[in-house]
Design a protein around this motif. Structure first.
Motif, PDB file in Angstrom:
ATOM      1  N   HIS A  45       0.853  -1.191   0.000  1.00  0.00           N
ATOM      2  CA  HIS A  45       0.000   0.000   0.000  1.00  0.00           C
ATOM      3  C   HIS A  45       0.888   1.240   0.000  1.00  0.00           C
ATOM      4  O   HIS A  45       1.989   1.228   0.557  1.00  0.00           O
ATOM      5  CB  HIS A  45      -0.922   0.026   1.217  1.00  0.00           C
ATOM      6  CG  HIS A  45      -1.902  -1.106   1.254  1.00  0.00           C
ATOM      7  ND1 HIS A  45      -1.549  -2.370   1.675  1.00  0.00           N
ATOM      8  CD2 HIS A  45      -3.217  -1.176   0.900  1.00  0.00           C
ATOM      9  CE1 HIS A  45      -2.606  -3.171   1.593  1.00  0.00           C
ATOM     10  NE2 HIS A  45      -3.626  -2.470   1.127  1.00  0.00           N
ATOM     11  N   ARG A  48      -0.028   7.463   2.973  1.00  0.00           N
ATOM     12  CA  ARG A  48      -1.050   8.503   3.016  1.00  0.00           C
ATOM     13  C   ARG A  48      -2.399   8.068   2.463  1.00  0.00           C
ATOM     14  O   ARG A  48      -3.335   8.845   2.416  1.00  0.00           O
ATOM     15  CB  ARG A  48      -0.588   9.774   2.286  1.00  0.00           C
ATOM     16  CG  ARG A  48       0.699  10.359   2.815  1.00  0.00           C
ATOM     17  CD  ARG A  48       1.225  11.511   1.970  1.00  0.00           C
ATOM     18  NE  ARG A  48       0.378  12.674   2.051  1.00  0.00           N
ATOM     19  CZ  ARG A  48      -0.240  13.218   1.007  1.00  0.00           C
ATOM     20  NH1 ARG A  48      -0.135  12.675  -0.185  1.00  0.00           N
ATOM     21  NH2 ARG A  48      -0.983  14.293   1.152  1.00  0.00           N
ATOM     22  N   LEU A  49      -2.523   6.799   2.037  1.00  0.00           N
ATOM     23  CA  LEU A  49      -3.803   6.323   1.529  1.00  0.00           C
ATOM     24  C   LEU A  49      -4.521   5.414   2.514  1.00  0.00           C
ATOM     25  O   LEU A  49      -5.568   4.871   2.208  1.00  0.00           O
ATOM     26  CB  LEU A  49      -3.610   5.579   0.202  1.00  0.00           C
ATOM     27  CG  LEU A  49      -3.326   6.459  -1.014  1.00  0.00           C
ATOM     28  CD1 LEU A  49      -3.219   5.594  -2.259  1.00  0.00           C
ATOM     29  CD2 LEU A  49      -4.410   7.515  -1.197  1.00  0.00           C
ATOM     30  N   GLY A  50      -3.958   5.232   3.680  1.00  0.00           N
ATOM     31  CA  GLY A  50      -4.555   4.321   4.632  1.00  0.00           C
ATOM     32  C   GLY A  50      -4.118   2.890   4.359  1.00  0.00           C
ATOM     33  O   GLY A  50      -3.766   2.531   3.229  1.00  0.00           O
ATOM     34  N   SER A 157      -1.243   6.229   8.315  1.00  0.00           N
ATOM     35  CA  SER A 157      -2.604   6.730   8.404  1.00  0.00           C
ATOM     36  C   SER A 157      -2.945   7.520   7.151  1.00  0.00           C
ATOM     37  O   SER A 157      -2.076   8.105   6.505  1.00  0.00           O
ATOM     38  CB  SER A 157      -2.777   7.607   9.648  1.00  0.00           C
ATOM     39  OG  SER A 157      -1.810   8.647   9.658  1.00  0.00           O
ATOM     40  N   ALA A 158      -4.214   7.524   6.785  1.00  0.00           N
ATOM     41  CA  ALA A 158      -4.663   8.272   5.619  1.00  0.00           C
ATOM     42  C   ALA A 158      -4.631   9.771   5.911  1.00  0.00           C
ATOM     43  O   ALA A 158      -4.667  10.201   7.066  1.00  0.00           O
ATOM     44  CB  ALA A 158      -6.077   7.838   5.243  1.00  0.00           C
ATOM     45  N   ALA A 220      -3.035  11.021  -2.828  1.00  0.00           N
ATOM     46  CA  ALA A 220      -4.276  11.209  -2.076  1.00  0.00           C
ATOM     47  C   ALA A 220      -5.103  12.381  -2.582  1.00  0.00           C
ATOM     48  O   ALA A 220      -6.212  12.597  -2.095  1.00  0.00           O
ATOM     49  CB  ALA A 220      -3.960  11.416  -0.593  1.00  0.00           C
TER      50      ALA A 220
END
Length: 239
Positions: A45, A48-50, A157-158, A220
């Protein structure tokens, strides 16, 4: 940084894993030979996108299997991940080539994990494990993973979440699941590398496709735009 997702054209019919790994590995080596590239790495992943959340069981400080359940964010990354993102390990060590599914059961945690889960206490040497997976036999022994390193927060985390996540990184290899590729450009606009990346990809294997080429610091932006639009609509309806 440039983020992209390598995939095979025949993915809908089932990817030949060996061919995929060979093609992406070759693309990586070609990119590392480019004068404008300083690093290439992979992750399950993007920052910044979770990330997927999971509960973990944490051993006590003596190493006894007295589990304390905590919730963390999970990522699986290539051993080169932290070097490529200019994030040297703050304590302990980085992943090694021998770590992973067939090697040492180890993980690396971020500063958010140290602060939120351990209350600032030493993380090195502590052990954690994941909850049982669906369909796992009752009573099956689950492996414990030793914490061997600590890194700074790297966007687990996002961007829309106020509180930083407690992050846990597991080592992964090409072929063990869908991965995102991150290319570190030495200078200038990283998107200027996109045409060259596509050219090298076609030369390596014509069935290899690169989806969602974008700047890592802008991944994001579409989600933030949707969130802002939703907030405006909500505010207007409320008014």
């Amino acid at each position: 940084y440039v983020a992209l997702r390598p995939e095979m054209l025949s993915e809908r019919d089932g990817v030949d894993t060996a061919r995929y790994v060979a093609a992406v590995s070759a693309l990586r080596q070609h990119l590392l030979a480019e004068p404008g590239v300083s690093g290439v790495t992979f992750a399950s992943h993007l920052p910044r996108l979770g990330h997927p959340e999971s509960e973990i069981e944490l051993s006590d400080q003596s190493g006894a299997a007295v589990a304390v359940t905590k919730r963390v964010d999970i990522a699986r990354v290539d051993p080169s991940y932290f070097d490529a993102l200019d994030a040297p390990v703050r304590a302990g060590r980085a992943f090694r080539e021998g770590d992973g599914a067939d090697g040492a059961p180890v993980v690396i945690v971020d500063q958010g994990f140290v602060d939120q889960v351990l209350g600032g206490r030493n993380a090195l040497g502590r052990q954690l494990r994941l909850p049982p997976t669906g369909g796992a036999p009752v009573g099956e022994e689950r492996p414990w993973f030793e914490i061997v390193g600590v890194v700074k927060d790297l966007g687990m985390s996002a961007v829309w979440e106020r509180e930083p996540a407690a992050g846990v990184y597991f080592p992964i290899r090409l072929g063990q699941g869908p991965l995102q590729m991150i290319v570190h450009a030495r200078a200038g606009d990283p998107l200027a590398l996109a045409p060259r990346i596509r050219t090298l990809s076609m030369a390596v294997d014509p069935t290899l496709r690169l989806a969602e080429i974008q700047r890592l610091d802008a991944v994001a932006d579409p989600l933030l735009w949707i969130l802002r639009l939703w907030l405006r609509i909500t505010a207007a309806l409320t008014g």
